[in-house]
Design a protein around this motif. Structure first.
Motif, PDB file in Angstrom:
ATOM      1  N   ALA A   1       0.828  -1.206   0.000  1.00  0.00           N
ATOM      2  CA  ALA A   1       0.000   0.000   0.000  1.00  0.00           C
ATOM      3  C   ALA A   1       0.867   1.264   0.000  1.00  0.00           C
ATOM      4  CB  ALA A   1      -0.932  -0.005   1.212  1.00  0.00           C
ATOM      5  N   GLU A   2       1.939   1.274   0.770  1.00  0.00           N
ATOM      6  CA  GLU A   2       2.838   2.428   0.797  1.00  0.00           C
ATOM      7  C   GLU A   2       3.550   2.602  -0.538  1.00  0.00           C
ATOM      8  OE1 GLU A   2       4.873   3.029   4.927  1.00  0.00           O
ATOM      9  OE2 GLU A   2       4.609   0.870   4.681  1.00  0.00           O
ATOM     10  N   LEU A   3       3.967   1.491  -1.132  1.00  0.00           N
ATOM     11  CA  LEU A   3       4.637   1.568  -2.432  1.00  0.00           C
ATOM     12  C   LEU A   3       3.683   2.095  -3.501  1.00  0.00           C
ATOM     13  CD1 LEU A   3       6.466  -1.886  -2.352  1.00  0.00           C
ATOM     14  CD2 LEU A   3       7.447   0.340  -1.789  1.00  0.00           C
ATOM     15  N   LEU A   4       2.459   1.600  -3.487  1.00  0.00           N
ATOM     16  CA  LEU A   4       1.474   2.038  -4.473  1.00  0.00           C
ATOM     17  C   LEU A   4       1.147   3.517  -4.303  1.00  0.00           C
ATOM     18  CD1 LEU A   4      -0.376   1.071  -6.765  1.00  0.00           C
ATOM     19  CD2 LEU A   4      -2.105   0.531  -5.041  1.00  0.00           C
ATOM     20  N   ALA A   5       1.014   3.965  -3.050  1.00  0.00           N
ATOM     21  CA  ALA A   5       0.727   5.376  -2.797  1.00  0.00           C
ATOM     22  C   ALA A   5       1.840   6.269  -3.314  1.00  0.00           C
ATOM     23  CB  ALA A   5       0.515   5.601  -1.301  1.00  0.00           C
ATOM     24  N   GLU A   6       3.095   5.821  -3.187  1.00  0.00           N
ATOM     25  CA  GLU A   6       4.211   6.609  -3.712  1.00  0.00           C
ATOM     26  C   GLU A   6       4.151   6.721  -5.226  1.00  0.00           C
ATOM     27  OE1 GLU A   6       9.017   6.178  -4.305  1.00  0.00           O
ATOM     28  OE2 GLU A   6       8.158   5.424  -2.442  1.00  0.00           O
ATOM     29  N   GLU A   7       3.823   5.623  -5.896  1.00  0.00           N
ATOM     30  CA  GLU A   7       3.763   5.655  -7.356  1.00  0.00           C
ATOM     31  C   GLU A   7       2.623   6.527  -7.857  1.00  0.00           C
ATOM     32  OE1 GLU A   7       5.637   4.825  -9.727  1.00  0.00           O
ATOM     33  OE2 GLU A   7       7.165   3.874  -8.493  1.00  0.00           O
ATOM     34  N   LEU A   8       1.538   6.613  -7.109  1.00  0.00           N
ATOM     35  CA  LEU A   8       0.402   7.418  -7.546  1.00  0.00           C
ATOM     36  C   LEU A   8       0.643   8.913  -7.351  1.00  0.00           C
ATOM     37  CD1 LEU A   8      -2.600   5.279  -6.239  1.00  0.00           C
ATOM     38  CD2 LEU A   8      -1.638   5.355  -8.534  1.00  0.00           C
ATOM     39  N   ARG A   9       1.727   9.278  -6.683  1.00  0.00           N
ATOM     40  CA  ARG A   9       2.027  10.705  -6.478  1.00  0.00           C
ATOM     41  C   ARG A   9       2.524  11.375  -7.747  1.00  0.00           C
ATOM     42  NH1 ARG A   9       5.280   9.092  -1.458  1.00  0.00           N
ATOM     43  NH2 ARG A   9       3.641   8.655   0.058  1.00  0.00           N
ATOM     44  N   ARG A  10       3.054  10.585  -8.669  1.00  0.00           N
ATOM     45  CA  ARG A  10       3.555  11.174  -9.913  1.00  0.00           C
ATOM     46  C   ARG A  10       3.020  10.378 -11.089  1.00  0.00           C
ATOM     47  NH1 ARG A  10       9.846  10.673 -10.699  1.00  0.00           N
ATOM     48  NH2 ARG A  10       9.142  11.315 -12.763  1.00  0.00           N
ATOM     49  N   LEU A  11       2.608  11.094 -12.125  1.00  0.00           N
ATOM     50  CA  LEU A  11       2.050  10.456 -13.298  1.00  0.00           C
ATOM     51  C   LEU A  11       2.861  10.758 -14.553  1.00  0.00           C
ATOM     52  CD1 LEU A  11      -1.737  11.172 -12.616  1.00  0.00           C
ATOM     53  CD2 LEU A  11      -0.487   9.063 -12.182  1.00  0.00           C
ATOM     54  N   ASP A  12       4.002  11.423 -14.386  1.00  0.00           N
ATOM     55  CA  ASP A  12       4.866  11.704 -15.526  1.00  0.00           C
ATOM     56  C   ASP A  12       5.878  10.574 -15.689  1.00  0.00           C
ATOM     57  OD1 ASP A  12       5.891  12.568 -13.023  1.00  0.00           O
ATOM     58  OD2 ASP A  12       7.555  13.538 -14.066  1.00  0.00           O
ATOM     59  N   PRO A  13       6.492  10.435 -16.855  1.00  0.00           N
ATOM     60  CA  PRO A  13       7.487   9.359 -17.054  1.00  0.00           C
ATOM     61  C   PRO A  13       8.667   9.505 -16.104  1.00  0.00           C
ATOM     62  CG  PRO A  13       6.778  10.279 -19.159  1.00  0.00           C
ATOM     63  CD  PRO A  13       6.210  11.173 -18.099  1.00  0.00           C
ATOM     64  N   ASP A  14       9.150   8.377 -15.599  1.00  0.00           N
ATOM     65  CA  ASP A  14      10.291   8.347 -14.691  1.00  0.00           C
ATOM     66  C   ASP A  14      11.552   8.088 -15.519  1.00  0.00           C
ATOM     67  OD1 ASP A  14      12.154   7.971 -12.696  1.00  0.00           O
ATOM     68  OD2 ASP A  14      10.836   6.763 -11.432  1.00  0.00           O
ATOM     69  N   ASN A  15      12.266   9.160 -15.866  1.00  0.00           N
ATOM     70  CA  ASN A  15      13.441   9.028 -16.725  1.00  0.00           C
ATOM     71  C   ASN A  15      14.595   8.325 -16.022  1.00  0.00           C
ATOM     72  OD1 ASN A  15      12.110  10.436 -18.805  1.00  0.00           O
ATOM     73  ND2 ASN A  15      12.740  12.401 -17.957  1.00  0.00           N
TER      74      ASN A  15
END
Length: 344
Positions: free
Chosen positions: A279-293
Motif C-alpha cells: 500500500a505504501e509503495l502504491l501510494a508513492e507511485e500514484l504521487r507522480r504520473l509523468d514518465p520516470d526518466n
C-alpha cells in the motif's frame, strides 16, 4: 454499501454507482484518478486491500478486472459480466468496482473498463502479478498514463527486467524500483555530504532480487564505476558499499528495519530504512504520473552490462601483466657451441 450485479453491463454499473452515491448522500465525485487492477481471484483480495489503503492518500475509483478462466468449451463461449460495487466506508476514500469476466469477454476487457473510467481524470493500470511483456501494447495498458508492475512476483525476476527494458514505454514503472527509493535518497545524501570520488561499489542482497539489480544498475549508470553484486540471506536488500580513496561509505541494513550509515571521518549513525508494504509503495507511485526518466535509464543499463562492468577490474589487472610480458625484449638465442677441430 455493497451491491451485487449479475449478468450486467457497463451502463448498468454506472447507473448503479450514481444511485448508490445518492443513497449515502455523497453525489459529488471527489476522486482524482481511476486505478485499474488486473489480477486473478487468488490475488484479488490482497491487491484490493492495498489499493483501498492507498486511496486514503489518493481518492480514486478502483476498477478490479478479474478474468475467470472457463474450463468447459461451452462455458468459454458464453460471455458474462458480473460486478460487485462498493461505495462509502466499504471502498476506502473512493469507490470500488469488481468486475468478473467470463467466457469470450475475457479477451475484450478493455471494452468493459472504458465506460467506467472517470471523465477527465488520469488512469493508472496495475498488474500485481502476471503482467504482459509489452505493457503499453496491452489493450488495458493502453488505457493508462501510468502502468505499474511488480517484477518481484515473477518466476524469473532478473530475466523479467530484461523484458521490461526491451518493451519500455514512457509511463512504465515497477514496485521493485519503488522499494529502493529510500536507499537512493540516503546514498545520494551521503555523497552530497562528502566530496569523495567513488571508485567502485558493492550491492548486497538476496539472489534473484530485482530491487538489488535495479539499485546496482542505478549506481553503475549514475557513477560510471564497476558495481559488484554480493549475495546475502536477506531480507531483501541488506547493504551497499561505496569505495573511495579516503575509505568506504557503507549503508547496512541487516534486520530489514533499522540501518547503519558509516562514512569516513564521521561517527556511525542509525537511520530508519524499514521494508514498506504494498500500500505504501502504491501510494508513492500514484504521487507522480509523468514518465520516470531515472528508472528508464537504470533499467536500460541492463543486467548483462552490469555483470560485464563488474568483471572489468580483474581483466584490467591481468592486462598489464600480459602486456609487459608481450613487450619484453626477446632474449637472444644461445649460440651453438663451436666444433672442435681434431689436431693434425
Amino acid at each position: 454499501m455493497k451491491i451485487d450485479l449479475t449478468e450486467t453491463t457497463s451502463s448498468k454499473i454506472n447507473a448503479a454507482l450514481v444511485q448508490a452515491r445518492r443513497d449515502i448522500g455523497t453525489p459529488a465525485i471527489g476522486m482524482v484518478l481511476t486505478l485499474v487492477i488486473v489480477t486473478d481471484e487468488e490475488n484479488a483480495y490482497d491487491a484490493l486491500k492495498s489499493a483501498n489503503d492507498a486511496s486514503h492518500e489518493h481518492p480514486s475509483r478502483i476498477v478490479v478486472v478479474v478474468k475467470r478462466v472457463s474450463r468447459s468449451p461451452r462455458s468459454r463461449r458464453d460471455a458474462r459480466l458480473d460486478a460487485e460495487l462498493r461505495v462509502g466506508a466499504d471502498a476506502g476514500s473512493g469507490e470500488t468496482v469488481v468486475l468478473r469476466l467470463h467466457g469470450e469477454l475475457v479477451d475484450h476487457a478493455q471494452s468493459v473498463v472504458l465506460p467506467l473510467l472517470l471523465p477527465d481524470a488520469p488512469v493508472v493500470v496495475w498488474w500485481p502479478e502476471g503482467a504482459p511483456a509489452d505493457l503499453a501494447g496491452d489493450p488495458l495498458g493502453a488505457l493508462g498514463q501510468r502502468r505499474i508492475t511488480d517484477t518481484y512476483s515473477s518466476e524469473k525476476p532478473v530475466a523479467t527486467l530484461g523484458e521490461r527494458a526491451a518493451a519500455y514505454a514512457p509511463g512504465d514503472t515497477d514496485l521493485s524500483w519503488t522499494r529502493i527509493t529510500p536507499w537512493r535518497s540516503m546514498l545520494a545524501a551521503a555523497l552530497d555530504q562528502q566530496s569523495l570520488s567513488v571508485t567502485s561499489a558493492t550491492v548486497e542482497g538476496e539472489d534473484e532480487n530485482p530491487s538489488c539489480e535495479l539499485l546496482a544498475m542505478w549506481l553503475a549508470d549514475r557513477l560510471g564505476v564497476p558495481v559488484h553484486r554480493a549475495l546475502s540471506g536477506g531480507p531483501g536488500l541488506t547493504a551497499v558499499r561505496l569505495e573511495t580513496k579516503d575509505g568506504s561509505i557503507v549503508l547496512n541494513r541487516a534486520d530489514g528495519g533499522l540501518a547503519t550509515l558509516c562514512m569516513p571521518g564521521q561517527p556511525d549513525r542509525a537511520v530508519a530504512l524499514k521494508r514498506r508494504d504494498t500500500a505504501e509503495l502504491l501510494a508513492e507511485e500514484l504521487r507522480r504520473l509523468d514518465p520516470d526518466n531515472t528508472y528508464e535509464a537504470s533499467l536500460k543499463f541492463g543486467v548483462a552490462r552490469l555483470e560485464a562492468s563488474a568483471a572489468s577490474p580483474a581483466k584490467a589487472e591481468a592486462e598489464p601483466e600480459a602486456t609487459a610480458e608481450a613487450k619484453a625484449p626477446a632474449k637472444p638465442a644461445a649460440k651453438p657451441a663451436a666444433k672442435k677441430t681434431p689436431a693434425k
